[in-house]
Design a protein around this motif. Structure first.
Motif, PDB file in Angstrom:
ATOM      1  N   GLU A 164       2.200  14.123   0.124  1.00 49.89           N
ATOM      2  CA  GLU A 164       3.174  13.598   0.870  1.00 49.89           C
ATOM      3  C   GLU A 164       2.881  13.233   2.510  1.00 49.89           C
ATOM      4  O   GLU A 164       3.107  12.417   2.986  1.00 49.89           O
ATOM      5  CB  GLU A 164       4.368  14.570   0.998  1.00 49.89           C
ATOM      6  N   LEU A 165       1.796  13.835   2.687  1.00 50.67           N
ATOM      7  CA  LEU A 165       0.894  13.489   4.179  1.00 50.67           C
ATOM      8  C   LEU A 165       0.600  12.171   4.223  1.00 50.67           C
ATOM      9  O   LEU A 165       0.863  11.322   5.032  1.00 50.67           O
ATOM     10  CB  LEU A 165      -0.167  14.418   4.497  1.00 50.67           C
ATOM     11  N   ALA A 166       0.026  11.614   3.142  1.00 48.55           N
ATOM     12  CA  ALA A 166      -0.595  10.462   2.806  1.00 48.55           C
ATOM     13  C   ALA A 166       0.547   9.481   2.718  1.00 48.55           C
ATOM     14  O   ALA A 166       0.463   8.331   3.393  1.00 48.55           O
ATOM     15  CB  ALA A 166      -1.368  10.239   1.622  1.00 48.55           C
ATOM     16  N   VAL A 167       1.722   9.662   2.240  1.00 44.88           N
ATOM     17  CA  VAL A 167       3.028   8.693   2.088  1.00 44.88           C
ATOM     18  C   VAL A 167       3.242   8.616   3.669  1.00 44.88           C
ATOM     19  O   VAL A 167       3.371   7.421   4.191  1.00 44.88           O
ATOM     20  CB  VAL A 167       3.857   9.407   1.209  1.00 44.88           C
ATOM     21  N   GLN A 168       3.442   9.646   4.417  1.00 50.10           N
ATOM     22  CA  GLN A 168       3.882   9.739   5.984  1.00 50.10           C
ATOM     23  C   GLN A 168       3.084   8.906   6.654  1.00 50.10           C
ATOM     24  O   GLN A 168       3.309   8.167   7.450  1.00 50.10           O
ATOM     25  CB  GLN A 168       4.166  11.006   6.064  1.00 50.10           C
ATOM     26  N   GLN A 169       1.832   9.054   6.657  1.00 53.47           N
ATOM     27  CA  GLN A 169       0.910   8.145   7.322  1.00 53.47           C
ATOM     28  C   GLN A 169       0.789   6.664   6.974  1.00 53.47           C
ATOM     29  O   GLN A 169       1.107   5.862   7.967  1.00 53.47           O
ATOM     30  CB  GLN A 169      -0.637   8.567   6.958  1.00 53.47           C
ATOM     31  N   PHE A 170       1.128   6.366   5.800  1.00 50.62           N
ATOM     32  CA  PHE A 170       1.165   4.905   5.379  1.00 50.62           C
ATOM     33  C   PHE A 170       2.650   4.556   6.078  1.00 50.62           C
ATOM     34  O   PHE A 170       2.766   3.277   6.362  1.00 50.62           O
ATOM     35  CB  PHE A 170       1.133   4.799   3.935  1.00 50.62           C
TER      36      PHE A 170
ATOM     37  N   ALA B 210       0.788  -1.151  -0.131  1.00 52.19           N
ATOM     38  CA  ALA B 210       0.005  -0.044   0.233  1.00 52.19           C
ATOM     39  C   ALA B 210       0.926   1.346   0.067  1.00 52.19           C
ATOM     40  O   ALA B 210       0.552   2.386  -0.616  1.00 52.19           O
ATOM     41  CB  ALA B 210      -0.876  -0.045   1.351  1.00 52.19           C
ATOM     42  N   LEU B 211       1.927   1.160   0.771  1.00 57.22           N
ATOM     43  CA  LEU B 211       2.820   2.379   0.899  1.00 57.22           C
ATOM     44  C   LEU B 211       3.401   2.730  -0.716  1.00 57.22           C
ATOM     45  O   LEU B 211       3.584   3.780  -1.116  1.00 57.22           O
ATOM     46  CB  LEU B 211       3.915   2.160   1.727  1.00 57.22           C
ATOM     47  N   LYS B 212       4.119   1.646  -1.335  1.00 56.74           N
ATOM     48  CA  LYS B 212       4.450   1.649  -2.606  1.00 56.74           C
ATOM     49  C   LYS B 212       3.397   2.341  -3.751  1.00 56.74           C
ATOM     50  O   LYS B 212       3.568   3.180  -4.497  1.00 56.74           O
ATOM     51  CB  LYS B 212       4.882   0.439  -3.233  1.00 56.74           C
TER      52      LYS B 212
END
Length: 480
Positions: A232-238, A217-219
């Motif tokens: 970027e916030l979504a990437v950091q949360q994952f 999911a992060l990828k």
């Protein structure tokens, strides 16, 4: 015989003034209920406590571990030595009822004063015309030689020694029950740690699987960011969610290490890998226990048996302490060769024998006897209350185990349904996110919820297995 009859009559006369009243009975506790449920049923279809542990536990790997523990566990070795100690005490108490016989060889020399009874008597004896040769008493130092047997025997008139022997015998039996109690606890503790190990294995597998899903999911989220569809916030949360799950995986590995080292210590060996059987979801639960287990099932518990035997032993101690106030009759016979010349020591005419009967009883300063009686009485009360305490403890553990089996069985079924629904929710959230109908927070929440539910399901299964082990131990299972 006349002497002994006289001493027995004197002893009976003295006993009338030395008797001590028996202590009052302890306050009775609440009577034990007939059964473990208000319904009052008295049927136990499983007889769990009487089942051998090889039949109760269905996992061959677990039974192999229990078998090793019963042969090598250090607590069991210590318990066996306690039994040997109790047996040695019993031998001491049993031997006190029998006469002691000792081989004796003694030599002494006395110089009697001229104006003493022995000095004048020996001088006068040597002047007698009836005394000649070896019969003359040597002087000025008169030797004395004895070679033979001496004995001492306390006649147990009032049963004091028999009560002490009975108390020691009962404590041998109590120590045996103590060994069975250790056996039961070892069996239950091995099973508990084994199920704890399987739970940690299951949780680690769940965490590793979720880490793989979360990394995918992060990828995907990073790709979405490059395409301008995520921030970027979504990437950091994952990424934070992956890090949190990895930390939980490390904690699960630590629990595995602690469970393995604990099991190895119970097995009496140094750390090594523990062989597992079926994984946690495939573990076979014991048959369903009917809630109508009779309260008499508690009588199989080793701690109840031990407490009952200790109670009987303490009452025998009280009887022995009461009898100690009464006069004691002791016989001290001897048989051997006695002479004041070594040349005639083993002559048949030097054979000597005799006996002394003594009657002793405490009259003044009986503080020690009073203290022993008070100690024995207090010990008897304490043993009674410990017996009642063991019954109450056993009743509580069985009730908790019966209710726990039903409650955790229902909880496990509900959590299994929760996991299935949340897995569907994760799949749905992923599809909606790709289609643009769900936010990344909804995806994270769904993944976190299913992870927590799967971990909780493993704990629920563990609790269910632990309840069955606890109930088996509460009903006195694990020893034969």
């Amino acid at each position: 015989m006349r002497l002994i009859s006289f001493l027995l009559a004197a002893s009976a006369l003295l006993a009338t003034g030395c008797r001590v009243a028996a202590p009052a009975e302890p306050t009775a506790s609440t009577p034990l209920p007939a059964a473990f449920t208000p319904q009052g049923t008295t049927t136990d279809t499983l007889h769990a406590g009487a089942q051998p542990w090889r039949q109760f536990f269905q996992d061959p790997a677990l039974t192999a571990l229990i078998d090793t523990a019963l042969h090598q566990n250090l607590d069991l070795q210590i318990a066996m030595q306690r039994v040997e100690t109790a047996r040695a005490q019993y031998l001491v108490r049993r031997g006190a009822l029998l006469p002691t016989v000792s081989a004796a060889a003694s030599a002494s020399g006395d110089r009697f004063g001229r104006y003493t009874l022995n000095g004048v008597g020996n001088f006068d004896t040597n002047l007698s015309p009836n005394i000649d040769g070896q019969q003359r008493i040597p002087g000025p130092v008169t030797p004395e030689f004895f070679v033979g047997l001496r004995s001492s025997w306390e006649i147990d008139i009032w049963g004091k020694l028999k009560q002490r022997r009975r108390a020691a015998y009962l404590r041998v039996l109590a120590s045996e029950q103590g060994r069975y109690l250790v056996t039961t606890n070892v069996v239950a503790e091995v099973a508990r740690l084994y199920y704890e190990l399987l739970t940690a294995d299951n949780q680690l597998a769940v965490l590793d699987r979720n880490i793989a899903f979360q990394q995918e999911a992060l990828k995907l989220m990073r790709i979405q960011k490059l395409a301008g569809r995520a921030t970027e916030l979504a990437v950091q949360q994952f990424a934070a969610q992956v890090a949190r799950t990895e930390s939980l995986a490390h904690e699960a590995r630590q629990r595995i290490t602690e469970a393995e080292t604990g099991l190895n210590q119970l097995l009496g060996r140094y750390p090594r890998t523990i062989t597992r059987g079926q994984p946690l979801p495939q573990q076979v639960l014991p048959e369903r226990l009917r809630a109508g287990v009779p309260a008499t099932a508690l009588l199989r518990r080793p701690d109840v048996r031990q407490a009952e035997l200790e109670l009987q032993a303490s009452r025998a101690d009280v009887d022995a302490a009461r009898a100690a106030f009464l006069p004691a009759l002791t016989l001290t016979p001897y048989l051997g060769f006695n002479s004041y010349r070594t040349a005639t020591l083993f002559d048949p005419t030097s054979l000597a024998y005799g006996a002394l009967a003594g009657l002793t009883g405490p009259l003044l300063n009986r503080a020690q006897f009073k203290a022993d009686f008070r100690l024995a009485t207090a010990g008897s009360y304490e043993a009674y209350y410990r017996y009642q305490q063991s019954l109450q403890t056993g009743f509580r553990e069985v009730v908790n185990g019966l209710q726990g089996l039903e409650n955790y069985r229902a909880a496990s079924a509900a959590r299994q349904q929760e996991v299935e629904l949340l897995n569907k929710a994760v799949a749905t959230s992923n599809k909606l996110f790709v289609a643009g109908y769900a936010t990344y927070l909804e995806v994270i929440t769904a993944q976190r919820s299913v992870l927590e539910a799967e971990l909780s399901l493993a704990e629920s299964r563990q609790a269910q297995l632990q309840q069955s082990v606890g109930l088996y131990r509460a009903l006195g299972g694990g020893w034969q």
